[in-house]
Scaffold this active site. Structure first.
Site, PDB file in Angstrom:
ATOM      1  N   ASP A 170      21.228 -24.182  37.123  1.00 34.30           N
ATOM      2  CA  ASP A 170      21.752 -23.990  35.852  1.00 34.30           C
ATOM      3  C   ASP A 170      21.160 -24.122  34.725  1.00 34.30           C
ATOM      4  OD1 ASP A 170      23.840 -27.069  35.482  1.00 34.30           O
ATOM      5  OD2 ASP A 170      21.576 -26.446  35.702  1.00 34.30           O
TER       6      ASP A 170
ATOM      7  N   HIS B 278      19.233 -26.168  34.011  1.00 33.30           N
ATOM      8  CA  HIS B 278      18.821 -27.664  33.195  1.00 33.30           C
ATOM      9  C   HIS B 278      17.515 -28.354  33.486  1.00 33.30           C
ATOM     10  CE1 HIS B 278      20.771 -29.442  37.033  1.00 33.30           C
ATOM     11  NE2 HIS B 278      19.702 -30.256  36.766  1.00 33.30           N
TER      12      HIS B 278
ATOM     13  N   ASP C  51      14.872 -39.598  35.001  1.00 35.59           N
ATOM     14  CA  ASP C  51      16.311 -39.913  35.040  1.00 35.59           C
ATOM     15  C   ASP C  51      16.446 -40.959  36.259  1.00 35.59           C
ATOM     16  OD1 ASP C  51      16.891 -36.663  36.165  1.00 35.59           O
ATOM     17  OD2 ASP C  51      15.818 -37.984  37.149  1.00 35.59           O
TER      18      ASP C  51
ATOM     19  N   GLU D 179      22.348 -31.072  31.028  1.00 31.90           N
ATOM     20  CA  GLU D 179      23.107 -29.607  31.474  1.00 31.90           C
ATOM     21  C   GLU D 179      23.506 -28.927  30.454  1.00 31.90           C
ATOM     22  OE1 GLU D 179      25.486 -31.796  34.808  1.00 31.90           O
ATOM     23  OE2 GLU D 179      23.354 -31.348  35.006  1.00 31.90           O
TER      24      GLU D 179
END
Lengths: 276, 372
Positions: A141, A143, A72, A148
Site C-alpha cells: 500500500d 507505506h 520500527d 500507513e
C-alpha cells in the site's frame, strides 16, 4: 532519484549491499566518527543482509564503527519473541557481524512510556549526528515503515495503530491466529526518514509494482507515503524487473540506460592497508 | 567480561563454526558459555550489551551436550564393585579416561555384592562436579542385591537379597548409607518393595526396575510409587508378550502418572539388543530412551579374563561373558561407540560426521582433545 533496475531479487540484494558497503568504506568510520545507518525488517532486505554478512566475513567491511537505527518494532511483543523485530535483527544480521550492542538501536515496544520512548529515539538520532543512509522497504500500500496510508508526510517517531490489512498480512507469522498479532507499533515517521542525508528504498516482486508506480510516477500523496521521497535530495530506489511491471516503458528504458553509470557506485573500492 | 557487568563479570566463551543439536535438528549456530552455563546470546546482546572474551573454533564439528553414563561398572582394569585400597583413586582413574568417549558425568555402578562391600565402598566416593580431573560423579548406581534370582544375569546368586525385614530396614542394613547414591535397581515383584520404592523416591534417588520377572501391573504399581527408570531394557527381564508385556510394556503404559516419564536404559553395543528391538523401543517411546554402556572392568583392555564383582569374566572380541558360559556380562563398548551404533541402527537424520569424539568440554572448559 536514481532508479536501479536489476534482473532479479538476488541481483537487487547484491547491488544494494554493495552500495551500502561502499558508502561505509568511503565514509572511513572510526572511533570518533561513526557511520549512522537506518535499517528495515521484513523479507525484502533479507538478501541484502546476507550479502553484507558475506562482505563482513570476507574482511571487506567492519561494523565496529557503525551505528544502526531500526525503523520500527511491535508494541507489547516480548523482546525475545521470535517475531519481534529485535529477534529478526539479531538472527538475520547482528549475530553474524561485529557491531557493538550499544550501537544497535531498536525502539522498545515494551517501554513503560511509549511516547517518551519515541521522543528518546529521535534524540538518539540527533545525538548521533543524524542518519547518513536510511535503508527502507515499501509496503503493497505504498507505506514506509508503519507509516500507513494517511500518515503525515512530516511525521516523527510515534505510536501507530496498525491497519486491518497489515494485521491480516502479519497473521501468517503468528500461526494464523489474528488474536496473537500485535495491533500497535512504534515507528519512525516519514519526516524522520526524510531527515537522513540519503535514502535507499528496496522494492522487489510484482506485488509491489503498483506501489512503486504510485511512489515515483504519480504525485506526492500521503496515501502513498513513499512518494514523499520525491522531495528528498538523494534517493535511490533499488528494484528487480518484476517491481517495474506497472511503470511506463519509457521510465524503465530511461533508467536502464543509466545503469552503466550507476554501476560505478558499486564497484569494488581499491583495497586500503588496514590501520588497526 | 565484555558485557556491561549487569549480570556477571565472568569471561564469556563463544564456540564458533559448530553445529548444535537444537529442535531435533543439527543447526549451524554459535554456542555461548559463561561460568559453565549456556547463554542466550540475544539476551546477552540486548540486555548486557555483551560479546565474547574468547572464541573457540570448532572447525565444523558437532557440539553435543556431554554424555552422561548412568550404568558403568568400571573400566581400564578398575572394577567399582571390588574393594581395593584406593576406591576413590579407581573411580577417578575411570572418570579421567572416559572423557575420551565424551562422557562428562557418570554413576559408578555396583553390581550385587556382599554387605561388607557396600559398607566399605559407598562412604569413600562423594558426589562431585567434573573438570580437568575427569567426568563428574553423580552418585552411585546400586544394581542389586534386591533383584530376582531368575534374572540375575552375571550377578552372584549367593548375595541376592529380599525385603524380609519389611523393606526400608533391609535397604539400610545392606547399603549402610544412601548419601551419594543416585540410583537403585530393584525387582518390584519382591514383597514389600513398594515402601522401598517410595522411600527412595522421596529421597530423590532414582528407582530403576530391572533384573526382574515382574508383570506389567507390578511394574506399573512401582512406577506409581515413584519408579522412573528401567535398567537395560529387554535384558534381564521377561520378554515382551502380547498379553502381558511385562516391564517392557511401561514404554506405552497409560498408567504412568500425569507429567511423569519412564526412562529406559539401552545398551546400544550391537550385542545386548538386536537393532530391530532397539528401533521398536525408540519408536514406541522416543523421549524415554537413555543410552548406557553397562561397561565393565575390561572396557579399554585387551581380550582375556577379568573380574566383575565376585565373578570372573571372559572377553571375546566385543563380547563379555560370564567365564565358561554364554551369559552376557555387561559390555565393553564405550559411550561414543554406543552413540554411533545407535545412530546407525535408528537412521536418525544427523549430518555426515562419523560421530567420532574430537574434544570434550566440561562447563565450557576443554578437558580432552583427540591428538591428530
Amino acid at each position: 532519484m536514481k532508479l536501479i533496475i536489476l534482473n532479479d531479487y538476488d541481483q537487487a540484494s547484491e547491488w544494494a549491499a554493495k552500495y551500502i558497503r561502499n558508502k561505509i568504506l568511503l565514509f572511513r568510520p572510526g572511533p570518533s566518527r561513526y557511520f549512522t545507518l537506518g535499517l528495515p525488517t521484513g523479507s525484502t532486505p533479507l538478501g541484502c543482509y546476507k550479502k553484507l554478512i558475506e562482505y563482513y566475513k570476507n574482511g571487506e567491511i567492519s561494523f565496529q564503527y557503525v551505528k544502526t537505527f531500526n525503523m520500527d518494532e511491535y508494541v507489547g511483543l516480548p523482546r525475545d519473541h521470535p517475531e519481534s523485530y529485535h529477534s529478526f535483527m539479531w538472527n538475520n544480521f547482528f549475530k553474524h557481524i561485529d557491531i557493538k550492542a550499544e550501537n544497535a538501536h531498536i525502539l522498545d515496544g515494551n517501554a513503560a512510556d511509549l511516547q517518551a520512548e519515541c521522543e528518546a529515539f529521535e534524540e538518539k538520532i540527533t545525538a548521533a549526528g543524524g542518519i547518513e543512509l536510511f535503508v527502507g522497504g515499501i509496503g503493497p500500500d505504498g507505506h514506509i515503515a508503519f507509516n500507513e496510508p494517511g500518515s503525515s508526510l512530516v511525521s516523527r517517531t510515534r505510536v501507530k495503530t496498525l491497519a486491518k490489512d497489515t494485521i491480516m498480512a502479519n497473521a501468517r507469522f503468528f500461526d494464523g491466529d489474528l488474536s496473537k498479532v500485535p495491533t500497535m507499533a512504534l515507528t519512525v515517521g516519514v519526516g524522520t526518514v526524510m531527515d537522513a542525508k540519503e535514502v535507499m528504498i528496496l522494492i522487489t516482486g510484482a506485488h509491489k509494482a503498483f506501489a512503486l508506480y504510485k511512489a515515483i510516477e504519480e504525485g506526492v500523496n500521503h496515501m502513498w507515503t513513499v512518494s514523499a521521497f520525491q522531495q528528498h535530495r538523494q534517493t535511490v530506489f533499488v528494484c528487480d524487473e518484476d517491481a517495474t511491471l506497472e511503470l511506463r516503458v519509457k521510465t524503465v528504458k530511461y533508467f536502464k540506460g543509466m545503469m552503466h553509470v550507476h554501476n560505478k557506485l558499486v564497484e569494488s573500492l581499491p583495497q586500503e592497508p588496514k590501520k588497526n | 567480561m565484555p558485557s556491561n557487568g549487569s549480570v556477571s563479570d565472568a569471561p564469556i566463551t563463544q564456540f564458533i563454526n559448530c553445529r548444535i543439536l537444537r529442535d531435533h535438528k543439527l543447526q549451524r549456530e554459535d554456542l555461548w558459555v559463561r561460568e559453565g552455563r549456556i547463554l542466550d546470546p540475544e539476551k546477552l546482546f540486548f540486555d548486557e550489551l555483551g560479546y565474547a572474551d574468547e572464541r573457540i573454533d570448532c572447525e565444523g564439528s558437532i557440539i553435543a551436550p556431554g554424555f552422561i553414563d548412568v550404568q558403568i561398572n568400571g573400566g581400564y582394569g578398575i572394577d567399582f564393585s571390588r574393594v581395593s585400597e584406593d576406591v576413590n583413586g579407581g573411580v577417578s582413574f575411570v572418570a579421567k579416561k572416559i572423557l575420551e568417549h565424551g562422557v562428562t558425568s557418570f554413576c559408578p555402578t555396583l553390581v550385587t555384592s556382599p554387605t561388607a562391600i557396600y559398607h566399605k565402598v559407598l562412604p569413600q566416593v562423594k558426589v562431585h562436579n567434573g573438570g580437568q580431573h575427569g567426568a563428574g560423579v553423580l552418585g552411585f548406581h546400586l544394581e542389586g542385591p534386591f533383584i530376582s534370582a531368575a534374572k540375575k544375569g552375571a550377578h552372584p546368586e549367593q548375595y541376592l537379597r529380599t525385603f524380609s525385614s519389611g523393606g526400608v530396614q533391609d535397604l539400610m542394613e545392606v547399603y549402610g548409607s544412601l548419601d551419594n547414591v543416585a540410583m537403585v535397581t530393584l525387582a518390584p515383584e519382591l514383597a514389600n518393595s513398594q515402601s522401598v520404592v517410595r522411600e527412595l523416591s522421596q529421597r530423590g534417588i532414582t528407582v530403576s526396575l530391572g533384573h526382574s520377572v515382574a508383570n506389567l501391573s507390578q511394574a506399573e504399581e512401582a512406577v506409581q510409587h515413584g519408579a522412573s527408570f528401567i535398567t537395560h531394557l529387554f535384558n534381564a527381564m521377561l520378554p515382551f508378550h502380547h498379553r502381558d508385556p511385562g516391564i517392557v510394556g511401561l514404554l506405552t503404559s497409560d498408567q504412568v502418572p500425569e507429567g511423569r516419564t519412564v526412562y529406559y536404559g539401552m545398551i546400544a553395543d550391537g550385542i545386548h539388543t538386536n537393532p530391530a528391538a532397539l528401533r521398536i523401543a525408540h519408536r514406541a517411546h522416543p523421549s524415554g530412551l537413555v543410552l548406557v554402556t553397562d561397561a565393565i572392568t575390561a572396557m579399554g583392555l585387551p581380550p582375556g579374563h577379568h573380574t566383575l564383582g565376585q565373578q570372573v569374566i571372559e572377553i571375546q572380541g566385543l563380547h563379555a561373558y560370564v567365564a565358561g558360559t554364554k551369559t552376557l556380562s555387561g559390555s565393553i563398548a564405550t559411550m561414543d561407540m554406543c552413540v554411533r551404533h545407535f545412530k546407525q541402527a535408528s537412521d536418525l537424520v544427523l549430518l555426515d560426521d562419523a560421530l567420532n569424539v574430537r574434544a570434550t568440554f566440561i562447563s565450557g572448559e576443554e578437558v580432552w582433545r583427540k591428538e591428530l
